[in-house]
Design a protein around this motif. Structure first.
Motif: not given
Length: 110
Positions: A20-28, A32-38, A86-93
């Protein structure tokens, strides 16, 4: 025997908490990625529209070529910057989604 059942039950609860913690981090991270791409898409559209207006107002072919060249250059630079971000955001994700499991891996290796 009961102690073994309690251990299994605790392990199952711990694993669910980690998931659940992992899913929460993934969702967050995905939000962030969706907002950045928008934001990038909106900026890209606005830049394209502004460039089109400039091209329509250009008085000569040379001026139109200059506007187009500037647009292509700025668009390429913006794309490279966005791809890096975006690459950095994916790495952080990935790091954030894995963090909850680090404790489980440490326990398993003991």
């Amino acid at each position: 025997m009961i102690n073994g059942f309690d251990d299994i039950q605790k392990l199952g609860k711990d694993n669910m908490d980690y998931a659940m913690k992992s899913f929460g981090s993934f969702s967050k991270g995905m939000q962030s990625l969706a907002v950045e791409m928008a934001d990038y898409s909106k900026k890209s559209f606005e830049d394209s529209a502004a460039t089109m207006e400039k091209l329509m107002a250009a008085k000569s072919i040379d001026k139109a070529m200059e506007i187009q060249t500037d647009y292509v250059k700025s668009t390429y630079e913006g794309f490279v910057a966005q791809a890096t971000k975006v690459g950095e955001l994916y790495a952080d994700l990935a790091k954030d989604a894995y963090k909850p499991f680090e404790g489980m891996v440490a326990k398993a290796s003991k």
